[in-house]
Design an enzyme around this catalytic site. Structure first.
Site, PDB file in Angstrom:
ATOM      1  CE  LYS A 181      -1.690   1.500   4.074  1.00 38.31           C
ATOM      2  NZ  LYS A 181      -1.356   2.892   4.452  1.00 38.31           N
ATOM      3  CG  ASN A 182       2.316   2.668   3.531  1.00 38.37           C
ATOM      4  OD1 ASN A 182       1.145   2.973   3.253  1.00 38.37           O
ATOM      5  ND2 ASN A 182       2.708   2.464   4.764  1.00 38.37           N
ATOM      6  NE  ARG A 184       0.554   9.935  10.073  1.00 38.27           N
ATOM      7  CZ  ARG A 184       0.039   8.991   9.289  1.00 38.27           C
ATOM      8  NH1 ARG A 184      -1.144   8.480   9.556  1.00 38.27           N
ATOM      9  NH2 ARG A 184       0.704   8.598   8.219  1.00 38.27           N
ATOM     10  CB  CYS A 225      -4.803  10.211  11.589  1.00 36.81           C
ATOM     11  SG  CYS A 225      -3.213   9.540  12.005  1.00 36.81           S
ATOM     12  CG  ASP A 265       3.651   1.375   9.434  1.00 37.93           C
ATOM     13  OD1 ASP A 265       3.770   1.622   8.216  1.00 37.93           O
ATOM     14  OD2 ASP A 265       3.367   2.246  10.266  1.00 37.93           O
TER      15      ASP A 265
HETATM   16  C1  EPZ Z   1       4.416   6.937   6.301  1.00 33.99           C
HETATM   17  O1  EPZ Z   1       3.621   7.944   6.893  1.00 33.99           O
HETATM   18  C2  EPZ Z   1       3.526   5.711   6.196  1.00 33.99           C
HETATM   19  N1  EPZ Z   1       2.376   6.013   5.330  1.00 33.99           N
HETATM   20  C3  EPZ Z   1       3.040   5.311   7.595  1.00 33.99           C
HETATM   21  O2  EPZ Z   1       2.276   4.120   7.456  1.00 33.99           O
HETATM   22  C4  EPZ Z   1       4.275   5.016   8.454  1.00 33.99           C
HETATM   23  O3  EPZ Z   1       3.848   4.701   9.763  1.00 33.99           O
HETATM   24  C5  EPZ Z   1       5.189   6.254   8.489  1.00 33.99           C
HETATM   25  O4  EPZ Z   1       5.546   6.633   7.136  1.00 33.99           O
HETATM   26  C6  EPZ Z   1       6.472   6.007   9.260  1.00 33.99           C
HETATM   27  O5  EPZ Z   1       7.166   4.929   8.698  1.00 33.99           O
HETATM   28  C7  EPZ Z   1       2.560   6.037   3.983  1.00 33.99           C
HETATM   29  O6  EPZ Z   1       3.652   5.808   3.475  1.00 33.99           O
HETATM   30  C8  EPZ Z   1       1.361   6.336   3.153  1.00 33.99           C
HETATM   31  P1  EPZ Z   1       6.384  10.359   8.342  1.00 33.99           P
HETATM   32  P2  EPZ Z   1       4.154   9.468   6.890  1.00 33.99           P
HETATM   33  O7  EPZ Z   1       6.232  11.596   7.538  1.00 33.99           O
HETATM   34  O8  EPZ Z   1       5.006   9.702   5.720  1.00 33.99           O
HETATM   35  C9  EPZ Z   1       6.328  13.718  11.701  1.00 33.99           C
HETATM   36  C10 EPZ Z   1       0.437   2.708   7.823  1.00 33.99           C
HETATM   37  O9  EPZ Z   1       0.043   2.168   8.853  1.00 33.99           O
HETATM   38  N2  EPZ Z   1       6.230  14.665  10.586  1.00 33.99           N
HETATM   39  O10 EPZ Z   1       7.561   9.474   8.100  1.00 33.99           O
HETATM   40  O11 EPZ Z   1       2.976  10.322   7.101  1.00 33.99           O
HETATM   41  C11 EPZ Z   1       5.117  12.801  11.803  1.00 33.99           C
HETATM   42  O12 EPZ Z   1       4.092  13.428  12.564  1.00 33.99           O
HETATM   43  C12 EPZ Z   1       0.882   4.159   7.860  1.00 33.99           C
HETATM   44  O13 EPZ Z   1       0.525   2.157   6.699  1.00 33.99           O
HETATM   45  C13 EPZ Z   1       6.212  16.028  10.851  1.00 33.99           C
HETATM   46  O14 EPZ Z   1       6.253  16.445  12.005  1.00 33.99           O
HETATM   47  O15 EPZ Z   1       5.064   9.486   8.207  1.00 33.99           O
HETATM   48  C14 EPZ Z   1       5.688  11.584  12.485  1.00 33.99           C
HETATM   49  O16 EPZ Z   1       5.717  11.805  13.886  1.00 33.99           O
HETATM   50  C15 EPZ Z   1       0.665   4.784   9.243  1.00 33.99           C
HETATM   51  N3  EPZ Z   1       6.148  16.893   9.812  1.00 33.99           N
HETATM   52  C16 EPZ Z   1       7.120  11.506  11.954  1.00 33.99           C
HETATM   53  O17 EPZ Z   1       7.410  12.823  11.444  1.00 33.99           O
HETATM   54  C17 EPZ Z   1       6.098  16.484   8.509  1.00 33.99           C
HETATM   55  O18 EPZ Z   1       6.051  17.332   7.594  1.00 33.99           O
HETATM   56  C18 EPZ Z   1       7.297  10.512  10.806  1.00 33.99           C
HETATM   57  O19 EPZ Z   1       6.269  10.761   9.875  1.00 33.99           O
HETATM   58  C19 EPZ Z   1       6.108  15.090   8.252  1.00 33.99           C
HETATM   59  C20 EPZ Z   1       6.182  14.192   9.297  1.00 33.99           C
END
Ligand code: EPZ
Length: 431
Positions: free
Chosen positions: A22-23, A122, A117, A306
């Site tokens: 999916k990701n 996020r 969420c 995850d």
């Molecule tokens: C991706 O989410 C995945 N989703 C998530 O999978 C996964 O848990 C996550 O990466 C971490 O591996 C997809 O790929 C569609 P991040 P993403 O940006 O990109 C903070 C699942 O279950 N952050 O790596 O949204 C954020 O809040 C899902 O399949 C900021 O603060 O995660 C988090 O605490 C859930 N500002 C951390 O960084 C930003 O601009 C990592 O988030 C971006 C992120």
């Protein structure tokens, strides 16, 4: 709302095939916005989030369809809308992945800000900061990100404050047809990021360094049509292996990529699981109770956040204590109280869960709160004595293709009841 009912206690035995990730598929579909010809995708999973992304691209004017060999075809040449409305974005945060490609292609874009969420705020501040560094003007108006780059995007040197998977993907796509060179430092190293970079390169992009924490993209005039394969879903793979482990069974997942699961495999081996690795398969057997081991979630190649909830389900029945630290999201322990309802012994202390193994779990009515928490409840239900009824299973359908069919194939006593509201009234009153 659908309910999944599980009668636990049966060892799961057999083989299942991993679906496409999916990701990985979500950013790959968004990348079609950049292409000046039709893009064909193999191994796209049939999931709600994928349908949402397809709907979003069609809303923008793209032609989107699955063929009879379940390949997905996307042609964005007829598309002319640089927008992602709230009605679609609110159901899937990953819609933000169209922002970079839309801005790069049209010079402007209006994308609804994703709300928070269940697992945390996020935000997408790092996505926006990176686009501003590339010359975009970014405003927020009525909940929408309104981005403009009238003189086009220019390459920039971007250093992420913390690792962001979709932030890396969004900016990699924006930089693909920007003018000049973009360097992404502290970039995400996830296999899904590598899949995107390799696919963009196959369509004509000039990218190097994917899989390391520095990715360099040199802008090209455009990328062309082509065919792309989605990598296997490593999180789904590990979830089915965990189903075999928690029921003391013997499960093999094929069409998988063991190299994407090294941290998970290392930890389940430490816990006493017998793991056999094939070129594209992983087999797990577990005859004795697991031993409690500690994990803390990290960006790839560390232990994936995850898989934290699924691993916790395993540890509830392990011998001894397991300390589980969640370092990526601020609220990713919603499965804990539901597991406690099933007899687990888990204490929370901030972003750390202390899990003391118990002899057995008991089936109970529980509620899914987010995608991976739901998976941990399924795992617990498969091992628990008696019946477990999981409500709000729409969460599960976002990330697991036909979960009850695949689990039935392994011998699980699991079924789905759609709209079974009667019994839920009681639970919902407290919900
Ligand atoms: C991706 O989410 C995945 N989703 C998530 O999978 C996964 O848990 C996550 O990466 C971490 O591996 C997809 O790929 C569609 P991040 P993403 O940006 O990109 C903070 C699942 O279950 N952050 O790596 O949204 C954020 O809040 C899902 O399949 C900021 O603060 O995660 C988090 O605490 C859930 N500002 C951390 O960084 C930003 O601009 C990592 O988030 C971006 C992120």
């Amino acid at each position: 709302m659908d309910t999944i009912i599980i009668r636990g206690g049966k060892p799961l035995v057999g083989t299942v095939e991993a679906s496409g990730a999916k990701n990985a598929a979500l950013p790959l579909l968004a990348a079609a916005i950049l292409a000046d010809g039709p893009v064909t995708y193999r191994r796209v999973p049939h999931l709600r989030d994928i349908s949402t992304m397809m709907t979003l691209l069609a809303y923008q004017g793209a032609h989107v369809h699955f063929d009879d060999q379940s390949r997905l075809h996307i042609d964005t040449r007829p598309a002319d809308k640089a927008e992602a409305p709230y009605e679609l974005v609110k159901t899937m945060r990953a819609s933000a992945l169209v922002l970079g490609p839309l801005l790069a292609r049209y010079g402007h874009a209006r994308v609804s800000l994703p709300g928070g969420c269940a697992i945390g705020a996020r935000p997408i501040d790092m996505h926006l900061k990176g686009l501003e560094a590339m010359g975009a003007d970014i405003e927020v108006e009525q909940g929408d990100v309104v981005a403009r780059a009238t003189r086009g995007l220019k390459g920039a040197h971007i250093v992420f404050d913390q690792v962001t998977v979709t932030g890396t993907e969004n900016l990699m796509m924006a930089a693909t047809i920007a003018e000049g060179e973009t360097i992404l430092d502290n970039a995400a190293r996830e296999p899904e990021v590598v899949n995107l970079a390799e696919s963009l390169r196959a369509l004509g992009a000039d990218i190097e360094g994917e899989g390391t924490n520095r990715i360099i993209i040199r802008g090209v005039n455009g990328i062309h049509e082509g065919e792309i394969e989605v990598i296997p879903d490593r999180i789904e793979t590990a979830t089915y292996l965990a189903a075999g482990i928690i029921t003391r069974g013997d499960v093999t997942v094929t069409h998988a990529e063991p190299g994407h699961l090294e941290a998970f495999i290392a930890r389940i081996r430490d816990a006493g699981v017998k793991v056999e690795i094939g070129e594209h398969s992983i087999r797990c057997r577990c005859d004795d109770p697991l031993v409690g081991v500690n994990i803390h979630t990290m960006p790839h190649p560390g232990f994936p956040t995850d898989l934290q909830a699924q691993f916790m389900a395993l540890m509830t029945l392990a011998r001894g204590t397991s300390i589980i630290r969640e370092t990526i999201f601020e609220n990713r322990f919603m499965h804990v109280q539901e597991l406690v309802r099933m007899g687990a012994d888990i204490k929370l202390d901030g972003n750390t869960a202390i899990v003391n193994g118990v002899e057995r779990l008991s089936g109970a009515p529980v509620m899914a709160t987010d995608l991976r928490a739901s998976a941990s409840l399924v795992l617990a239900g498969l091992a628990a004595a008696g019946e477990t009824r999981i409500s709000r299973v729409y969460h599960i359908d976002r990330g697991y293709e036909r979960i009850e069919e695949k689990m039935q194939k392994l011998g699980a006593d699991i079924e789905r009841h759609s709209g079974d509201e009667t019994w839920m009234k009681g639970v919902m009153v407290n919900g």
